[in-house]
Scaffold this motif. Structure first.
Motif, mmCIF file in Angstrom:
data_model
loop_
_atom_site.group_PDB
_atom_site.id
_atom_site.type_symbol
_atom_site.label_atom_id
_atom_site.label_comp_id
_atom_site.label_asym_id
_atom_site.label_seq_id
_atom_site.Cartn_x
_atom_site.Cartn_y
_atom_site.Cartn_z
ATOM 1 N N VAL A 199 48.917 36.381 73.033
ATOM 2 C CA VAL A 199 49.182 36.759 71.649
ATOM 3 C C VAL A 199 50.556 36.214 71.275
ATOM 4 O O VAL A 199 51.521 36.370 72.030
ATOM 5 N N TYR A 200 50.649 35.578 70.098
ATOM 6 C CA TYR A 200 51.877 34.887 69.705
ATOM 7 C C TYR A 200 52.253 35.282 68.279
ATOM 8 O O TYR A 200 51.384 35.591 67.465
ATOM 9 N N GLU A 201 53.549 35.259 68.004
ATOM 10 C CA GLU A 201 54.039 35.665 66.694
ATOM 11 C C GLU A 201 54.374 34.472 65.804
ATOM 12 O O GLU A 201 54.739 34.662 64.645
ATOM 13 N N GLU A 202 54.246 33.260 66.326
ATOM 14 C CA GLU A 202 54.446 32.057 65.526
ATOM 15 C C GLU A 202 53.377 31.033 65.882
ATOM 16 O O GLU A 202 53.030 30.871 67.056
ATOM 17 N N TYR A 203 52.881 30.346 64.864
ATOM 18 C CA TYR A 203 51.838 29.353 65.102
ATOM 19 C C TYR A 203 52.335 28.237 66.019
ATOM 20 O O TYR A 203 51.603 27.761 66.892
ATOM 21 N N GLN A 204 53.595 27.839 65.844
ATOM 22 C CA GLN A 204 54.151 26.740 66.643
ATOM 23 C C GLN A 204 54.256 27.110 68.122
ATOM 24 O O GLN A 204 54.334 26.223 68.977
ATOM 25 N N ALA A 205 54.261 28.397 68.432
ATOM 26 C CA ALA A 205 54.416 28.833 69.821
ATOM 27 C C ALA A 205 53.097 28.851 70.587
ATOM 28 O O ALA A 205 53.096 29.008 71.823
ATOM 29 N N VAL A 206 51.968 28.673 69.898
ATOM 30 C CA VAL A 206 50.668 28.734 70.569
ATOM 31 C C VAL A 206 50.468 27.471 71.413
ATOM 32 O O VAL A 206 50.520 26.352 70.887
ATOM 33 N N PRO A 207 50.230 27.591 72.731
ATOM 34 C CA PRO A 207 50.110 26.412 73.616
ATOM 35 C C PRO A 207 48.730 25.776 73.553
ATOM 36 O O PRO A 207 47.973 25.782 74.538
ATOM 37 N N LEU A 208 48.399 25.177 72.419
ATOM 38 C CA LEU A 208 47.060 24.622 72.238
ATOM 39 C C LEU A 208 46.785 23.449 73.171
ATOM 40 O O LEU A 208 45.643 23.204 73.562
ATOM 41 N N ARG A 209 47.819 22.732 73.563
ATOM 42 C CA ARG A 209 47.615 21.549 74.408
ATOM 43 C C ARG A 209 47.739 21.864 75.894
ATOM 44 O O ARG A 209 47.471 21.007 76.736
ATOM 45 N N ALA A 210 48.143 23.072 76.204
ATOM 46 C CA ALA A 210 48.354 23.414 77.607
ATOM 47 C C ALA A 210 47.059 23.810 78.317
ATOM 48 O O ALA A 210 46.986 23.789 79.543
ATOM 49 N N LEU A 211 46.038 24.172 77.554
ATOM 50 C CA LEU A 211 44.791 24.651 78.148
ATOM 51 C C LEU A 211 43.688 23.633 77.863
ATOM 52 O O LEU A 211 43.313 23.394 76.716
ATOM 53 N N ASN A 212 43.188 23.013 78.909
ATOM 54 C CA ASN A 212 42.142 22.004 78.776
ATOM 55 C C ASN A 212 40.782 22.693 78.783
ATOM 56 O O ASN A 212 40.059 22.687 79.767
ATOM 57 N N SER A 213 40.463 23.321 77.641
ATOM 58 C CA SER A 213 39.238 24.105 77.553
ATOM 59 C C SER A 213 38.859 24.260 76.087
ATOM 60 O O SER A 213 39.580 23.809 75.192
ATOM 61 N N THR A 214 37.709 24.881 75.846
ATOM 62 C CA THR A 214 37.348 25.242 74.475
ATOM 63 C C THR A 214 38.123 26.489 74.092
ATOM 64 O O THR A 214 38.088 27.496 74.804
ATOM 65 N N LEU A 215 38.821 26.414 72.954
ATOM 66 C CA LEU A 215 39.714 27.490 72.553
ATOM 67 C C LEU A 215 39.302 28.065 71.209
ATOM 68 O O LEU A 215 38.860 27.341 70.314
ATOM 69 N N LEU A 216 39.456 29.365 71.090
ATOM 70 C CA LEU A 216 39.289 30.057 69.815
ATOM 71 C C LEU A 216 40.647 30.642 69.441
ATOM 72 O O LEU A 216 41.197 31.467 70.172
ATOM 73 N N LEU A 217 41.199 30.203 68.315
ATOM 74 C CA LEU A 217 42.482 30.702 67.847
ATOM 75 C C LEU A 217 42.234 31.544 66.597
ATOM 76 O O LEU A 217 41.586 31.090 65.650
ATOM 77 N N VAL A 218 42.739 32.782 66.614
ATOM 78 C CA VAL A 218 42.511 33.725 65.516
ATOM 79 C C VAL A 218 43.841 34.073 64.867
ATOM 80 O O VAL A 218 44.776 34.499 65.557
ATOM 81 N N SER A 219 43.944 33.856 63.564
ATOM 82 C CA SER A 219 45.115 34.336 62.834
ATOM 83 C C SER A 219 44.857 35.784 62.422
ATOM 84 O O SER A 219 43.799 36.111 61.888
ATOM 85 N N VAL A 220 45.838 36.645 62.701
ATOM 86 C CA VAL A 220 45.672 38.091 62.489
ATOM 87 C C VAL A 220 46.723 38.569 61.494
ATOM 88 O O VAL A 220 47.927 38.529 61.776
ATOM 89 N N SER A 221 46.277 39.019 60.343
ATOM 90 C CA SER A 221 47.177 39.650 59.379
ATOM 91 C C SER A 221 46.674 41.061 59.119
ATOM 92 O O SER A 221 45.621 41.466 59.619
ATOM 93 N N ALA A 222 47.416 41.799 58.323
ATOM 94 C CA ALA A 222 46.996 43.161 58.003
ATOM 95 C C ALA A 222 45.746 43.161 57.133
ATOM 96 O O ALA A 222 44.970 44.116 57.152
ATOM 97 N N GLU A 223 45.523 42.066 56.387
ATOM 98 C CA GLU A 223 44.386 42.023 55.467
ATOM 99 C C GLU A 223 43.127 41.418 56.065
ATOM 100 O O GLU A 223 42.028 41.833 55.733
ATOM 101 N N LYS A 224 43.282 40.407 56.960
ATOM 102 C CA LYS A 224 42.068 39.721 57.401
ATOM 103 C C LYS A 224 42.345 38.886 58.649
ATOM 104 O O LYS A 224 43.475 38.753 59.099
ATOM 105 N N TYR A 225 41.264 38.326 59.180
ATOM 106 C CA TYR A 225 41.325 37.394 60.300
ATOM 107 C C TYR A 225 40.933 36.006 59.806
ATOM 108 O O TYR A 225 40.178 35.858 58.845
ATOM 109 N N GLY A 226 41.435 34.985 60.493
ATOM 110 C CA GLY A 226 41.004 33.611 60.265
ATOM 111 C C GLY A 226 40.731 32.961 61.605
ATOM 112 O O GLY A 226 41.256 33.400 62.634
ATOM 113 N N TYR A 227 39.923 31.892 61.624
ATOM 114 C CA TYR A 227 39.462 31.319 62.888
ATOM 115 C C TYR A 227 39.677 29.807 62.928
ATOM 116 O O TYR A 227 39.544 29.121 61.904
#
Length: 414
Positions: A199-227
């Motif tokens: 779980v990360y508090e900044e988008y830039q901090a998410v290690p998208l390139r560090a994991l060689n796999s299929t990834l699901l990234l979810v943006s979490v706000s108080a109002e809604k989720y995004g995928y």
């Protein structure tokens, strides 16, 4: 950090309840309204310059409210936002959210449970169903592909056992059903129950390139989720994703079990099984309901025999509070009457509840009744909500809202 985040969110959100002054509030009503409707969010309490926050997940407060506050408000929020903001990771679950609710007319199938599931198959619904049991105060999830049940999570059970318990409860307890469409891409990943990697508090901090796999990234706000879905570092799918959310959840998807067989729902439902919904009878119009679980009670009952809610306390509540609780009424004709009364009384404190109903309600009859009520209300917020209804996906709802907006413009110009 937590106080700063929640204080900032509270400036952006509108409270569902409040702010109420302590001396002007029936606190037990507020707690019961949140509890019985299985709402998730947080209380914000104020004393002088100090702020305090208390999380609520599916109607259950996690802690105690202080007794010496001056003002209190309740804000609705997504469950995973609360989990991260308050560090409640033992309650974490894969977030399911959709802007695409699906309406199924239960009256047309006489509230028959078997016919309801057959409708899901006829409509080839791909998505999920949320079940709220208002008696046992539990919430369940059913994942659907082309209308067939693939996954059930209910009452601490999963799979076939969960489905059998769910079917039994639908026929004996007052439950609320909501169906949402979901894309095939997202559904295929949710069924696999991807593993939370961080779980990360900044988008830039998410290690998208560090994991060689299929990834699901979810943006979490108080109002809604995004995928966002990535394969080999390439984005292959995105829906509602936001790069300025307070939290991001990163999941690793494993394709080890891809041959999930649908559960044969129809074979375990008896033809006579009906959803427990009380229908309005014009020949016997006086029915008494528990405002917590909406079971029918006797007019002489002091305590609800179903959920043990103190009915004497409810009778002592102000009329406006009773109207707010009655917006959850299970009988459509009764709910329409409550919405009409809210509009006639110009009850401004009901506007946050009407906004939630606009975003959640799938019955066009109820939505048109809300448009009619908003047209009678004087607050500028009512006009904003009418504009929201004027963009609704149901043409008949758009037409009703636009009619009221045009009438307002004519009246203002005369």
């Amino acid at each position: 950090m937590q106080k700063l985040l929640l204080a900032d969110q509270s400036l952006r959100l509108k409270p569902l309840y409040g702010p109420f002054h302590r001396d002007m509030l029936n606190l037990s009503w507020l707690l019961e309204s949140v509890r019985s409707s299985l709402k998730s969010g947080y209380f914000m309490v104020q004393k002088l310059q100090d702020l305090g926050f208390l999380p609520v997940l599916e109607g259950k407060p996690y802690g105690e409210l202080p007794e010496d506050f001056e003002l209190i408000s309740f804000y609705q929020a997504t469950e995973n936002f609360l989990i991260h903001a308050f560090g409640m990771y033992e309650r974490h679950r894969i977030p399911l959210y959709s802007d695409r609710p699906l309406w199924i007319n239960l009256e047309s199938i006489n509230f028959n449970i078997r016919e309801f599931f057959k409708k899901l198959i006829d409509f080839e619904v791909t998505g999920y169903m949320v079940v709220e049991n208002r008696v046992k105060l539990i919430k369940g999830i059913v994942l659907l592909q082309k209308g067939f049940v693939l996954y059930v999570d209910y009452a601490g059970l999963k799979g076939l056992d969960a489905l059998k318990t769910l079917i039994e409860d639908l026929s004996k307890d007052t439950c609320i059903l909501r169906v949402y469409e979901l894309s095939e891409e997202l559904l295929s990943l949710m069924i696999l129950e991807p593993e939370l990697a961080g779980v990360y508090e900044e988008y830039q901090a998410v290690p998208l390139r560090a994991l060689n796999s299929t990834l699901l990234l979810v943006s979490v706000s108080a109002e809604k989720y995004g995928y966002k879905v990535l394969m080999q570092e390439e984005e292959v799918y995105s829906e509602g994703f936001e790069k300025d959310s307070p939290f991001y959840e990163l999941y690793v998807v494993s394709f080890g079990n891809t041959n999930l067989e649908p559960i044969d729902v129809l074979s375990i439902i008896e033809e006579k099984n009906k959803l427990k919904v009380v229908k309005y009878d014009p020949d016997h119009p006086i029915l008494y309901f528990c405002p917590a679980c909406w079971s029918v009670v006797s007019k002489d009952d002091k305590v609800c025999p179903n959920c043990a809610y103190d009915l004497t306390e409810f009778h002592e509540l102000p009329y406006e509070y009773k109207l707010i609780m009655a917006l959850e009424h299970p009988v459509k004709d009764m709910k329409k009457n409550v919405i009409y009364t809210v509009g006639r009384k110009d009850l401004e404190m009901a506007l946050p509840h009407l906004e939630i109903m606009i975003n959640r309600e799938t019955d066009p009859i109820i939505l048109m009744e809300i448009a009619d009520a908003l047209s009678r209300m004087s607050s500028p917020e009512a006009v904003r909500l009418l504009r929201e209804l004027a963009k609704h996906r149901y043409p008949v709802v758009r037409s009703r809202a636009n009619m009221h907006l045009h009438k307002r413009l004519r009246d203002a110009s005369e």
